[in-house]
Scaffold this motif. Sequence first.
Motif, PDB file in Angstrom:
ATOM      1  N   LYS A 170      48.277  34.643  31.297  1.00 53.05           N
ATOM      2  CA  LYS A 170      46.639  35.333  31.651  1.00 53.05           C
ATOM      3  C   LYS A 170      46.693  36.842  32.111  1.00 53.05           C
ATOM      4  O   LYS A 170      47.718  37.155  32.480  1.00 53.05           O
ATOM      5  CB  LYS A 170      45.821  34.496  32.479  1.00 53.05           C
ATOM      6  CG  LYS A 170      46.325  34.304  33.915  1.00 53.05           C
ATOM      7  CD  LYS A 170      45.827  33.456  34.766  1.00 53.05           C
ATOM      8  CE  LYS A 170      46.036  33.664  36.208  1.00 53.05           C
ATOM      9  NZ  LYS A 170      45.471  34.477  36.881  1.00 53.05           N
ATOM     10  N   GLU A 171      45.510  37.402  32.066  1.00 52.46           N
ATOM     11  CA  GLU A 171      45.592  38.551  32.989  1.00 52.46           C
ATOM     12  C   GLU A 171      45.780  38.313  34.167  1.00 52.46           C
ATOM     13  O   GLU A 171      45.525  37.319  34.980  1.00 52.46           O
ATOM     14  CB  GLU A 171      44.030  39.185  32.654  1.00 52.46           C
ATOM     15  CG  GLU A 171      43.919  40.606  33.259  1.00 52.46           C
ATOM     16  CD  GLU A 171      42.504  41.065  32.955  1.00 52.46           C
ATOM     17  OE1 GLU A 171      41.703  40.528  32.183  1.00 52.46           O
ATOM     18  OE2 GLU A 171      42.110  41.968  33.770  1.00 52.46           O
ATOM     19  N   VAL A 172      46.586  39.373  35.110  1.00 54.39           N
ATOM     20  CA  VAL A 172      46.980  39.194  36.390  1.00 54.39           C
ATOM     21  C   VAL A 172      46.335  40.283  37.156  1.00 54.39           C
ATOM     22  O   VAL A 172      46.056  41.451  36.768  1.00 54.39           O
ATOM     23  CB  VAL A 172      48.507  39.092  36.299  1.00 54.39           C
ATOM     24  CG1 VAL A 172      49.102  40.344  35.905  1.00 54.39           C
ATOM     25  CG2 VAL A 172      48.996  38.623  37.644  1.00 54.39           C
ATOM     26  N   THR A 173      46.301  40.207  38.442  1.00 53.67           N
ATOM     27  CA  THR A 173      45.798  41.168  39.265  1.00 53.67           C
ATOM     28  C   THR A 173      47.026  41.479  40.235  1.00 53.67           C
ATOM     29  O   THR A 173      48.047  40.774  40.414  1.00 53.67           O
ATOM     30  CB  THR A 173      44.518  40.635  40.440  1.00 53.67           C
ATOM     31  OG1 THR A 173      45.214  39.493  41.113  1.00 53.67           O
ATOM     32  CG2 THR A 173      43.512  40.133  39.779  1.00 53.67           C
ATOM     33  N   ASP A 174      47.108  42.666  40.733  1.00 52.41           N
ATOM     34  CA  ASP A 174      48.131  43.230  41.568  1.00 52.41           C
ATOM     35  C   ASP A 174      48.062  42.164  42.807  1.00 52.41           C
ATOM     36  O   ASP A 174      49.505  41.912  43.173  1.00 52.41           O
ATOM     37  CB  ASP A 174      47.815  44.739  41.826  1.00 52.41           C
ATOM     38  CG  ASP A 174      46.815  44.811  42.561  1.00 52.41           C
ATOM     39  OD1 ASP A 174      45.697  44.037  42.620  1.00 52.41           O
ATOM     40  OD2 ASP A 174      46.676  45.950  43.408  1.00 52.41           O
ATOM     41  N   LYS A 175      47.036  41.842  43.436  1.00 47.62           N
ATOM     42  CA  LYS A 175      47.434  40.854  44.440  1.00 47.62           C
ATOM     43  C   LYS A 175      47.971  39.549  44.213  1.00 47.62           C
ATOM     44  O   LYS A 175      48.945  39.298  44.775  1.00 47.62           O
ATOM     45  CB  LYS A 175      45.936  40.689  45.101  1.00 47.62           C
ATOM     46  CG  LYS A 175      45.930  39.687  46.371  1.00 47.62           C
ATOM     47  CD  LYS A 175      44.411  39.443  46.644  1.00 47.62           C
ATOM     48  CE  LYS A 175      44.426  38.296  47.900  1.00 47.62           C
ATOM     49  NZ  LYS A 175      45.124  37.132  48.003  1.00 47.62           N
ATOM     50  N   GLU A 176      47.632  38.921  43.260  1.00 51.15           N
ATOM     51  CA  GLU A 176      48.314  37.724  42.784  1.00 51.15           C
ATOM     52  C   GLU A 176      49.943  37.989  42.267  1.00 51.15           C
ATOM     53  O   GLU A 176      50.645  37.172  42.616  1.00 51.15           O
ATOM     54  CB  GLU A 176      47.707  36.762  41.786  1.00 51.15           C
ATOM     55  CG  GLU A 176      47.542  37.340  40.412  1.00 51.15           C
ATOM     56  CD  GLU A 176      46.466  36.627  39.473  1.00 51.15           C
ATOM     57  OE1 GLU A 176      46.232  35.341  39.691  1.00 51.15           O
ATOM     58  OE2 GLU A 176      45.787  37.097  38.572  1.00 51.15           O
ATOM     59  N   LEU A 177      49.938  39.071  41.725  1.00 52.81           N
ATOM     60  CA  LEU A 177      51.363  39.194  41.221  1.00 52.81           C
ATOM     61  C   LEU A 177      52.230  39.708  42.494  1.00 52.81           C
ATOM     62  O   LEU A 177      53.349  39.305  42.630  1.00 52.81           O
ATOM     63  CB  LEU A 177      51.355  40.361  40.289  1.00 52.81           C
ATOM     64  CG  LEU A 177      52.596  40.819  39.656  1.00 52.81           C
ATOM     65  CD1 LEU A 177      53.281  39.817  38.832  1.00 52.81           C
ATOM     66  CD2 LEU A 177      52.254  41.943  38.676  1.00 52.81           C
ATOM     67  N   TRP A 178      51.855  40.495  43.379  1.00 52.87           N
ATOM     68  CA  TRP A 178      52.568  40.898  44.525  1.00 52.87           C
ATOM     69  C   TRP A 178      52.863  39.615  45.428  1.00 52.87           C
ATOM     70  O   TRP A 178      54.014  39.608  45.796  1.00 52.87           O
ATOM     71  CB  TRP A 178      51.929  41.971  45.184  1.00 52.87           C
ATOM     72  CG  TRP A 178      52.769  42.440  46.528  1.00 52.87           C
ATOM     73  CD1 TRP A 178      52.816  42.392  47.556  1.00 52.87           C
ATOM     74  CD2 TRP A 178      54.028  43.388  46.042  1.00 52.87           C
ATOM     75  NE1 TRP A 178      53.549  42.943  48.293  1.00 52.87           N
ATOM     76  CE2 TRP A 178      54.631  43.791  47.253  1.00 52.87           C
ATOM     77  CE3 TRP A 178      54.566  43.844  45.121  1.00 52.87           C
ATOM     78  CZ2 TRP A 178      55.677  44.408  47.519  1.00 52.87           C
ATOM     79  CZ3 TRP A 178      55.634  44.572  45.104  1.00 52.87           C
ATOM     80  CH2 TRP A 178      56.220  44.931  46.504  1.00 52.87           C
ATOM     81  N   GLU A 179      52.147  38.720  45.362  1.00 51.67           N
ATOM     82  CA  GLU A 179      52.206  37.477  46.266  1.00 51.67           C
ATOM     83  C   GLU A 179      53.398  36.623  45.654  1.00 51.67           C
ATOM     84  O   GLU A 179      53.965  35.953  46.252  1.00 51.67           O
ATOM     85  CB  GLU A 179      51.013  36.555  46.233  1.00 51.67           C
ATOM     86  CG  GLU A 179      49.894  36.936  46.926  1.00 51.67           C
ATOM     87  CD  GLU A 179      48.637  36.137  46.930  1.00 51.67           C
ATOM     88  OE1 GLU A 179      48.822  35.177  46.164  1.00 51.67           O
ATOM     89  OE2 GLU A 179      47.609  36.404  47.499  1.00 51.67           O
ATOM     90  N   GLN A 180      53.728  36.923  44.318  1.00 50.08           N
ATOM     91  CA  GLN A 180      54.805  36.211  43.748  1.00 50.08           C
ATOM     92  C   GLN A 180      56.066  37.000  43.736  1.00 50.08           C
ATOM     93  O   GLN A 180      57.141  36.596  43.742  1.00 50.08           O
ATOM     94  CB  GLN A 180      54.546  35.769  42.363  1.00 50.08           C
ATOM     95  CG  GLN A 180      53.467  34.871  42.298  1.00 50.08           C
ATOM     96  CD  GLN A 180      53.676  33.572  42.861  1.00 50.08           C
ATOM     97  OE1 GLN A 180      54.721  33.162  42.808  1.00 50.08           O
ATOM     98  NE2 GLN A 180      52.585  33.099  43.315  1.00 50.08           N
TER      99      GLN A 180
END
Length: 189
Positions: A170-180
């Motif tokens: 899905k489309e990802v945000t920088d916040k949710e991506l950086w959390e991973q």
Amino acid sequence: MVGGAALVSCSEENTAGTNAVASGGSFEFVSPGGQTSIHYKSEERKKVADFAGTDLSGDGEISLTDFDGQVVVLNAWGQWCGPCRSESDDLQRVQEKLEKHGGGTVLGINVRDNVKEKPQDFVKDNGITYPSIYDPPFKTALALGGVPASVIPTTIVLDKQHRPAHIFLKEVTDKELWEQVEPLLNEDE
């Protein structure tokens, strides 16, 4: 975005109810229940096959091995794809954090753009600094354990051993991506 269809990878082994499956010691993609955000614990991770392709910005080649020992955020995208266009600034912010940390990169995989100048213009016009492989038929999906080539954007977070730690369909945000990404930067190889 994924509709009501379940995403499944077929193999000789029964994969029902599992996330990552070891088949000959390599990663094989499965999306249990059609999930669009899938996390893999360290002990579940299996390495993806190496791959290489033409650098979108020129005629050189980019290989996954160019980033040995680094966290790599793979992002399958196309300039024709609305969600891909929308998330490009989020991916750029993650790239800037990775550059500051020094432990990884975002690596784009440009798909279904049959005229190379269109994605090149998109990258230039949007100030994207991370590299991209030019792969219109998305052959790279095979090396990625059967990640569905029909789901764009797809973002795969690889740990330092180049094993999928998280997949976003899905489309990802920088916040949710950086959390991973951030926890992987501190993992031992």
